[in-house]
Design a protein around this motif. Structure first.
Motif, PDB file in Angstrom:
ATOM      1  N   THR A 463       0.791  -1.235   0.000  1.00  0.00           N
ATOM      2  CA  THR A 463       0.000   0.000   0.000  1.00  0.00           C
ATOM      3  C   THR A 463       0.824   1.285   0.000  1.00  0.00           C
ATOM      4  N   GLY A 464       2.088   1.192   0.458  1.00  0.00           N
ATOM      5  CA  GLY A 464       2.882   2.413   0.638  1.00  0.00           C
ATOM      6  C   GLY A 464       2.657   3.067   1.983  1.00  0.00           C
ATOM      7  N   TYR A 465       1.880   2.406   2.873  1.00  0.00           N
ATOM      8  CA  TYR A 465       1.551   2.977   4.183  1.00  0.00           C
ATOM      9  C   TYR A 465       1.979   2.052   5.311  1.00  0.00           C
ATOM     10  N   PRO A 466       2.250   2.642   6.485  1.00  0.00           N
ATOM     11  CA  PRO A 466       2.372   4.086   6.686  1.00  0.00           C
ATOM     12  C   PRO A 466       3.581   4.627   5.936  1.00  0.00           C
ATOM     13  N   LYS A 467       3.559   5.913   5.636  1.00  0.00           N
ATOM     14  CA  LYS A 467       4.729   6.516   5.010  1.00  0.00           C
ATOM     15  C   LYS A 467       5.892   6.483   6.003  1.00  0.00           C
ATOM     16  N   LEU A 468       7.053   6.054   5.521  1.00  0.00           N
ATOM     17  CA  LEU A 468       8.218   5.871   6.386  1.00  0.00           C
ATOM     18  C   LEU A 468       9.364   6.786   5.959  1.00  0.00           C
ATOM     19  N   PHE A 469      10.263   7.086   6.898  1.00  0.00           N
ATOM     20  CA  PHE A 469      11.434   7.887   6.570  1.00  0.00           C
ATOM     21  C   PHE A 469      12.345   7.108   5.612  1.00  0.00           C
ATOM     22  N   PRO A 470      12.812   7.731   4.548  1.00  0.00           N
ATOM     23  CA  PRO A 470      13.740   7.034   3.660  1.00  0.00           C
ATOM     24  C   PRO A 470      15.121   6.906   4.296  1.00  0.00           C
ATOM     25  N   VAL A 471      15.878   5.915   3.826  1.00  0.00           N
ATOM     26  CA  VAL A 471      17.250   5.777   4.330  1.00  0.00           C
ATOM     27  C   VAL A 471      18.082   6.966   3.840  1.00  0.00           C
TER      28      VAL A 471
END
Length: 529
Positions: A463-471
């Motif tokens: 789904t792409g959720y929850p949105k997470l911090f990118p590395v």
């Protein structure tokens, strides 16, 4: 490659770090205790003896083998889900920075095949057509254990397991899911028939059952139905018609899906605590993830006190670590928040009633018959999770339409700071788009599912959720997108060495290169709606 090759290879890989492997494999497995086959078969022990290794290795929970869990799940999906992060450099370039470590990741495969698949196959050979209650239970556990493996690699050995071919072909993930749905059909039909006949299962399976169900077939049916619902939702973007059919089938079955916390599926070990307790509390190798700090902290979520301990470096505060950062020394972050009381238990939870409510909420959002509307099911999921964790204040929490995730601040290294990315409130908003409603559902499902990172990682990919911090540090050499994250794990080195033709068949069915950036069958780039 023959079955005994698969088994020996998998078991050798599992034992290599502790005892090494040997050419005297058959001698080691010879019974020297004088127990005859006739004695062993009393009370179906020759069949039921295969269940404990399955229970104990869906996630490895054996004491002093916590390192196996760490490699099986702790240093992959638990981190990629946003739940946890490590303060340990581990050489500086590894799974956390998207340079996938084949020596670590092979354990996802070897533990599953040497324990789950091997014993499920053996139970099938002994019980199918004669003692079908045990066959049905083994099928449910097989699906629970192996869907995690296909959701990690994509194509795997499934329908061809047990053949004597020189090369064992991999199944496509689509075929694996279809077979799993059929296996759940067989299991649910058999166990329902037995319940209807007056056999509740406690006499035949109660002493063998490590799930907390005490052998009760009705509880196993609810688990199987909820597992079907989970798998149905997984394929919603690639085969929406089948997803709807399977999801509605799960909910409509006479015993239905999980509805109370007494229904949740867990492994109740008589002696072992959750391996995360050792990895976090003794080794200091795992800590709260920055995404958890951002979302739980922003929502002022009371479950945080059960999930995490406060920081030793910053007393009274919950402090997480961002994954994919430059780590020079373990001491820089090891005194951030460890994992809390939720893992200091002999009960390892793998599926919850809260998850069932959130799955049904998403189904209702998509117009499926889930015996409830999306709002009511969403709120029931939150309330059930609060009850499960012994948290108060669910009624006020559900109606909060102000709080959102907060920015992440690394007090030791400001370069790791980040603005909040998962900006949705908690309260259901009937006027919101379906996309925003889905983000709310999956965010709350993600919170409720902690610490089971495998399912959270799969939901994030779907789904792409929850949105997470990118590395911030991506050492994949361009194989894995910083924006999208890890989508799968490479096929394992033991298979490349011993079943090269099978691996080649898997790569062909994967539909892309054998890297961590290739999407699985159900992980499409299509929109959620």
């Amino acid at each position: 490659m023959k079955l005994n090759k698969i088994t020996k290879t998998a078991i050798c890989l599992s034992l290599l770090a502790t005892v090494g492997c040997t050419d005297n494999f058959e001698d080691i497995n010879t019974n020297n205790n004088g127990i005859t086959p006739e004695l062993f078969q009393q009370d179906f022990n020759h069949i039921k003896g295969g269940f404990a290794p399955i229970f104990n290795n869906i996630q490895t929970i054996t004491s002093q083998l916590e390192w196996q869990y760490q490699l099986q799940q702790g240093l992959n999906s638990d981190i990629w889900s946003g739940y946890m992060a490590t303060p340990t450099p581990f050489g500086g370039s590894n799974n956390t920075t998207y340079n996938l470590n084949d020596n670590w990741n092979g354990f996802v495969w070897s533990i599953a095949y040497s324990n789950v698949m091997y014993n499920a196959y053996n139970i099938e050979q002994l019980a199918k057509g004669k003692y079908d209650q045990f066959y049905a239970l083994a099928l449910i556990l097989k699906v629970e254990g192996m869907h995690r493996v296909t959701d990690t690699f994509g194509p795997i050995i499934y329908s061809k397991y047990g053949t004597t071919d020189a090369t064992i072909e991999y199944d496509s993930q689509q075929n694996i899911y279809n077979q799993m749905f059929s296996e759940l059909d067989v299991a649910v039909t058999e166990l329902t028939k037995r319940v209807d006949s007056g056999d509740d299962g406690t006499a035949s399976f109660g002493k063998t059952d490590l799930s907390g169900y005490a052998g009760k077939f009705e509880q196993w049916i609810k688990f199987a139905n909820t597992l079907r619902l989970r798998l149905a939702m997984r394929i919603v973007k690639v085969d929406p018609a089948l997803a709807k059919t399977q999801a509605e089938k799960a909910v409509a079955q006479k015993f239905g899906v999980m509805k109370t916390n007494a229904d949740l599926f867990q492994i109740q070990s008589p002696v072992n605590t959750n391996p995360i307790a050792t990895i976090s509390g003794s080794w200091l190798d795992i800590r709260m993830g920055a995404d958890m700090e951002s979302i739980l902290g922003g929502y002022n979520d009371p479950r945080i006190a059960t999930y995490f301990d406060t920081s030793a470096q910053f007393p009274g505060e919950y402090k997480g670590i961002r994954t994919g950062i430059e780590i020079t020394a373990k001491g820089d972050h090891q005194d951030f928040s460890g994992i809390g009381a939720v893992v200091r238990s002999k009960n390892i939870v793998l599926m919850t009633a809260a998850e069932a409510y959130f799955l049904r909420a998403e189904g209702a959002l998509r117009g499926w018959n889930m015996n409830g509307d999306a709002k009511a099911l969403y709120e029931a999921g939150i309330t059930t999770s609060f009850d499960q964790r012994g948290a108060s204040g669910a009624a006020a929490y559900i109606t909060d339409n102000v709080k959102t995730a907060k920015a992440y601040v690394d007090p030791n290294f400001p370069v790791n700071n980040a603005a909040a990315v998962n900006n949705v409130t908690i309260a259901w908003d009937a006027a919101a788009t379906n996309e925003v409603k889905l983000q709310k559902i999956i965010t709350q499902k993600w919170i409720a599912g902690f610490p089971e990172g495998q399912e959270a990682w799969s939901d994030y990919r779907r789904t792409g959720y929850p949105k997470l911090f990118p590395v911030l540090k991506n050492t994949s050499g361009g194989k894995i997108s910083t924006l999208l994250g890890v989508r799968r794990i490479n096929f394992v080195q033991s298979e490349i060495s011993l079943n090269k033709g099978g691996v080649d068949s898997g790569i062909a069915k994967l539909g892309g290169p054998d890297t961590g950036g290739t999407r699985l069958w159900w992980d499409t780039a299509a929109a959620n709606f």
